[in-house]
Design a protein around this motif. Structure first.
Motif: not given
Length: 294
Positions: A195-200, A207-209
């Motif tokens: 349910t969280l769906k982490p993204h970069v 990766i900057v965020a």
């Protein structure tokens, strides 16, 4: 005569009783302070309780074998995070919270840092935490809704994709750069939560965020504001069925609160970040949105 309070580790048999305590405690606070909370719904409180018992330390307080309170502690990384302290409304102001925190002291005696969020309107909780040596470090504006932040003109410089396990070390380095602590173990667990769906966010392949989700459990780090807004818009778009909530360190990012209001978010409440032991303020030249814990 004062009723005897016993504090012990929670077990699977306690899940339903503890979920009811969490639901009633948060529903009562929500009504008292005119705020909203997903934990005031029993199904959500039940899912939260089950999830925390799988990965964290959970203590329950009982009176005559009845579960009347609980405390949920995350001890996965450098910071020991206190997620929730809940006391059944019928047993508040009877020493249950104090008993839970007395037992907590044994759990955190070797912790580098202990941190939590507390509602500013809940004066009893603020007093209890302060007496335990957990002091106010920052002020947060809690915002909810379905936002549409301004699309940065620089958006073409970046790409957004789901976070994978191989990203964790890089994201942890970014978290350490901004906050001075490590958080990799929690990230690995949150990656398993569908349910969280982490993204970069990447720029030129780096990766900057990243964000582990704009929910109770999620936190976000970004080197620049445009990267943060890309993550905010992306999460609002892919999580239409879930509550969108952010804790804004308003002292550091006053423009984010203003842009959030213009973009469709509303202010739900004011909270404070409290800490005992080491505390490192986030770097002012980067952006950090904490979870409901730290």
């Amino acid at each position: 005569m004062t009723e005897a309070i016993t504090v012990r580790s929670a077990n699977e048999v306690d899940v339903e009783d503890l979920a009811v305590v969490v639901q009633l405690a948060f529903k009562t606070l929500s009504a008292r302070f005119n705020t909203t909370t997903i934990l005031g719904i029993l199904d959500n409180a039940r899912r939260f309780t089950k999830g925390m018992m799988e990965t964290s330390t959970v203590l329950v307080a009982t009176i005559d074998a009845k579960v009347v309170g609980g405390i949920f502690i995350d001890q996965l990384d450098d910071v020991t995070g206190v997620h929730v302290v809940a006391v059944h409304p019928d047993y508040q102001s009877k020493g249950v919270g104090r008993s839970l925190f007395k037992s907590l002291q044994d759990q955190i005696k070797d912790a580098k840092s202990t941190q939590l969020m507390a509602d500013c309107a809940n004066l009893a909780a603020l007093s209890l935490y302060t007496k335990q040596g957990i002091v106010i470090r920052d002020t947060m504006i809690v915002m909810k809704g379905s936002p549409s932040f301004p699309v940065p003109s620089s958006s073409s410089l970046y790409s957004i994709r789901p976070m994978v396990l191989d990203d964790v070390e890089t994201c942890d380095e970014l978290f350490f750069h901004i906050n001075g602590f490590h958080r990799r173990n929690e990230m690995k667990i949150l990656l398993k939560n569908e349910t969280l769906k982490p993204h970069v966010v990447e720029k030129d392949g780096e990766i900057v965020a990243y964000s582990t989700g704009f929910t109770l459990d999620g936190h976000t780090c970004a080197m620049q504001q445009d990267q943060l807004y890309l993550l905010l818009n992306n999460y609002a778009k892919i999580n239409l069925d879930n509550i969108f909530v952010i804790w804004v360190p308003v002292r550091l990012y006053p423009s984010l609160m203003e842009d959030g209001l213009k973009s469709g978010l509303t202010i739900n409440k004011t909270s404070v970040l409290m800490a005992k032991g080491e505390y490192h303020p986030p770097r002012g030249d980067c952006f950090y949105l904490p979870s409901s814990c730290y």
